[in-house]
Design a protein around this motif. Structure first.
Motif, PDB file in Angstrom:
ATOM      1  N   ASP A  86     -85.660   0.201 -27.205  1.00 39.58           N
ATOM      2  CA  ASP A  86     -86.326   0.371 -28.504  1.00 39.58           C
ATOM      3  C   ASP A  86     -87.699   1.049 -28.360  1.00 39.58           C
ATOM      4  O   ASP A  86     -88.707   0.525 -28.821  1.00 39.58           O
ATOM      5  CB  ASP A  86     -86.491  -0.992 -29.193  1.00 39.58           C
ATOM      6  N   TYR A  87     -87.721   2.234 -27.777  1.00 35.08           N
ATOM      7  CA  TYR A  87     -88.990   2.864 -27.434  1.00 35.08           C
ATOM      8  C   TYR A  87     -89.363   3.951 -28.429  1.00 35.08           C
ATOM      9  O   TYR A  87     -88.502   4.506 -29.119  1.00 35.08           O
ATOM     10  CB  TYR A  87     -88.898   3.440 -26.014  1.00 35.08           C
ATOM     11  N   PRO A  88     -90.661   4.271 -28.513  1.00 30.98           N
ATOM     12  CA  PRO A  88     -91.119   5.248 -29.508  1.00 30.98           C
ATOM     13  C   PRO A  88     -90.413   6.595 -29.421  1.00 30.98           C
ATOM     14  O   PRO A  88     -90.142   7.224 -30.450  1.00 30.98           O
ATOM     15  CB  PRO A  88     -92.613   5.386 -29.198  1.00 30.98           C
ATOM     16  N   LYS A  89     -90.128   7.030 -28.223  1.00 33.81           N
ATOM     17  CA  LYS A  89     -89.473   8.321 -28.039  1.00 33.81           C
ATOM     18  C   LYS A  89     -88.126   8.170 -27.351  1.00 33.81           C
ATOM     19  O   LYS A  89     -87.689   9.026 -26.578  1.00 33.81           O
ATOM     20  CB  LYS A  89     -90.396   9.272 -27.268  1.00 33.81           C
ATOM     21  N   VAL A  95     -84.915   6.908 -25.089  1.00 32.77           N
ATOM     22  CA  VAL A  95     -84.715   6.664 -23.667  1.00 32.77           C
ATOM     23  C   VAL A  95     -85.657   7.503 -22.812  1.00 32.77           C
ATOM     24  O   VAL A  95     -85.991   7.132 -21.685  1.00 32.77           O
ATOM     25  CB  VAL A  95     -83.240   6.934 -23.288  1.00 32.77           C
ATOM     26  N   TRP A  96     -86.120   8.620 -23.342  1.00 33.12           N
ATOM     27  CA  TRP A  96     -86.993   9.514 -22.581  1.00 33.12           C
ATOM     28  C   TRP A  96     -88.386   8.921 -22.370  1.00 33.12           C
ATOM     29  O   TRP A  96     -89.186   9.465 -21.615  1.00 33.12           O
ATOM     30  CB  TRP A  96     -87.081  10.856 -23.292  1.00 33.12           C
ATOM     31  N   THR A  97     -88.683   7.794 -23.029  1.00 30.00           N
ATOM     32  CA  THR A  97     -89.940   7.086 -22.819  1.00 30.00           C
ATOM     33  C   THR A  97     -89.999   6.492 -21.412  1.00 30.00           C
ATOM     34  O   THR A  97     -91.072   6.399 -20.806  1.00 30.00           O
ATOM     35  CB  THR A  97     -90.087   5.968 -23.867  1.00 30.00           C
ATOM     36  N   LEU A  98     -88.839   6.099 -20.894  1.00 30.39           N
ATOM     37  CA  LEU A  98     -88.768   5.464 -19.583  1.00 30.39           C
ATOM     38  C   LEU A  98     -88.832   6.509 -18.473  1.00 30.39           C
ATOM     39  O   LEU A  98     -88.663   7.701 -18.713  1.00 30.39           O
ATOM     40  CB  LEU A  98     -87.459   4.672 -19.476  1.00 30.39           C
ATOM     41  N   PRO A  99     -89.054   6.070 -17.219  1.00 31.33           N
ATOM     42  CA  PRO A  99     -88.982   7.007 -16.114  1.00 31.33           C
ATOM     43  C   PRO A  99     -87.544   7.530 -15.953  1.00 31.33           C
ATOM     44  O   PRO A  99     -86.595   6.857 -16.348  1.00 31.33           O
ATOM     45  CB  PRO A  99     -89.398   6.160 -14.903  1.00 31.33           C
ATOM     46  N   PRO A 100     -87.400   8.756 -15.459  1.00 32.57           N
ATOM     47  CA  PRO A 100     -88.463   9.593 -14.892  1.00 32.57           C
ATOM     48  C   PRO A 100     -89.168  10.477 -15.910  1.00 32.57           C
ATOM     49  O   PRO A 100     -90.077  11.216 -15.546  1.00 32.57           O
ATOM     50  CB  PRO A 100     -87.695  10.470 -13.895  1.00 32.57           C
ATOM     51  N   GLY A 101     -88.754  10.408 -17.205  1.00 32.38           N
ATOM     52  CA  GLY A 101     -89.294  11.322 -18.214  1.00 32.38           C
ATOM     53  C   GLY A 101     -90.712  11.009 -18.643  1.00 32.38           C
ATOM     54  O   GLY A 101     -91.539  11.902 -18.784  1.00 32.38           O
ATOM     55  N   ALA A 108     -91.986  10.176 -21.597  1.00 35.68           N
ATOM     56  CA  ALA A 108     -92.240  11.063 -22.728  1.00 35.68           C
ATOM     57  C   ALA A 108     -93.565  10.766 -23.431  1.00 35.68           C
ATOM     58  O   ALA A 108     -94.098  11.626 -24.136  1.00 35.68           O
ATOM     59  CB  ALA A 108     -91.091  10.963 -23.740  1.00 35.68           C
ATOM     60  N   GLU A 109     -94.125   9.577 -23.242  1.00 33.90           N
ATOM     61  CA  GLU A 109     -95.418   9.227 -23.838  1.00 33.90           C
ATOM     62  C   GLU A 109     -96.582   9.526 -22.895  1.00 33.90           C
ATOM     63  O   GLU A 109     -97.713   9.112 -23.170  1.00 33.90           O
ATOM     64  CB  GLU A 109     -95.410   7.756 -24.240  1.00 33.90           C
ATOM     65  N   GLY A 110     -96.306  10.201 -21.809  1.00 38.31           N
ATOM     66  CA  GLY A 110     -97.377  10.535 -20.874  1.00 38.31           C
ATOM     67  C   GLY A 110     -97.924   9.298 -20.184  1.00 38.31           C
ATOM     68  O   GLY A 110     -97.165   8.465 -19.686  1.00 38.31           O
ATOM     69  N   ASP A 111     -99.233   9.147 -20.185  1.00 38.38           N
ATOM     70  CA  ASP A 111     -99.861   8.009 -19.519  1.00 38.38           C
ATOM     71  C   ASP A 111     -99.906   6.762 -20.385  1.00 38.38           C
ATOM     72  O   ASP A 111    -100.259   5.684 -19.895  1.00 38.38           O
ATOM     73  CB  ASP A 111    -101.288   8.373 -19.090  1.00 38.38           C
ATOM     74  N   TYR A 124     -93.744   0.905 -18.595  1.00 42.19           N
ATOM     75  CA  TYR A 124     -92.453   1.582 -18.518  1.00 42.19           C
ATOM     76  C   TYR A 124     -91.991   1.706 -17.072  1.00 42.19           C
ATOM     77  O   TYR A 124     -90.785   1.602 -16.791  1.00 42.19           O
ATOM     78  CB  TYR A 124     -92.527   2.947 -19.196  1.00 42.19           C
ATOM     79  N   ALA A 125     -92.935   1.905 -16.163  1.00 41.83           N
ATOM     80  CA  ALA A 125     -92.570   1.967 -14.753  1.00 41.83           C
ATOM     81  C   ALA A 125     -91.995   0.638 -14.280  1.00 41.83           C
ATOM     82  O   ALA A 125     -91.061   0.601 -13.467  1.00 41.83           O
ATOM     83  CB  ALA A 125     -93.782   2.351 -13.910  1.00 41.83           C
TER      84      ALA A 125
END
Length: 261
Positions: free
Chosen positions: A222-225, A227-233, A235-238, A244-245
């Motif tokens: 349930d992430y803001p962006k 599945v791409w919010t999680l590693p390795p993507g 998507a939310e940067g820092d 997420y790591a």
């Protein structure tokens, strides 16, 4: 993380079951890149390929290999006695594998190229019908379903056609719990297990087994962006990167289908 195989009823621990010395050697191949090796704890290549029953004498089709994460393992594994089709939508989609083959041709001597989905204008031919022992697709179903056009059923139909009777289709995909509705599925990059099984069943496949080897119970889906919010993507940067790591890569279903004889 417990890895299990579900075979109709009951479960059995997989661990290193079916992981042969040849497969272990391919995973330790010196041609693999360090960045890809670093993801082994999340992608479990030895257990996943053993679960799908990939043998070094097989004709294997890897669908949309992209940068070639699994190709780095499959190519040396099949180099001596097997065949590996890298099947992509265009020359651009196969560029990563072609670059690896050019750099280390001996390790990639089993690799051939094919177009998927099929196209009459493509430079590479389609995988010949009824020739593959195993077809593998890793985290692609959501791309077919929610790209510019819905190619999902056509993709499963074509994978069914390229397999020999009795052949295996191995699917790894980001898993969305069954409860959310279709809008959340579309936006998230995850797919419901029931959706994937329905497409495969309509194409003619039978679900033979499933494994929890790539499950991740820490994933809340349930992430803001998506599945791409999680590693390795990331998507939310820092932003919240440490959180997420700690979750790790996505929760994934691992489904083994067969083409009936």
């Amino acid at each position: 993380m417990l890895a299990c195989i579900t075979l109709g009823i009951g479960t059995a621990a997989i661990g290193q079951q079916g992981v042969t010395p040849a497969l272990t050697a391919a995973i330790k191949a010196p041609t693999r890149t360090p960045a890809n090796i670093a993801r082994d704890p999340y992608r479990h290549p030895a257990q996943t390929l053993a679960f799908f029953g990939v043998k070094p004498t097989d004709t294997v089709v890897e669908i949309w290999p992209s940068g070639g994460w699994y190709t780095e393992i499959l190519a040396p594994y099949l180099a001596a006695r097997g065949t590996l089709y890298a099947a992509g939508p265009s020359d651009k989609g196969l560029a990563g594998v072609k670059a690896k083959q050019a750099a280390t041709p001996a390790a990639y001597r089993a690799v051939r190229y094919a177009t998927f989905p099929t196209s009459t204008t493509a430079a590479a031919p389609a995988v010949p019908a009824g020739t593959a022992d195993v077809v593998l697709t890793f985290r692609n179903v959501h791309n077919w379903r929610f790209g510019a056009t819905d190619q999902t059923q056509a993709a499963f139909d074509q994978m069914f056609a390229m397999l020999k009777p009795g052949g295996t289709l191995g699917v790894v995909e980001h898993r969305l719990p069954e409860e959310p509705g279709p809008i959340e599925e579309a936006k998230s990059g995850y797919m419901k297990r029931s959706s994937v099984v329905a497409y495969a069943t309509k194409a003619g496949f039978k679900l033979a087994a499933e494994s929890k080897v790539n499950a991740n119970p820490r994933d809340t889906h349930d992430y803001p962006k998506g599945v791409w919010t999680l590693p390795p993507g990331y998507a939310e940067g820092d932003k919240d990167r440490a959180r997420y790591a700690a979750i790790g890569e996505s929760d994934r279903m691992t489904l083994k289908f067969v083409k009936p004889k």
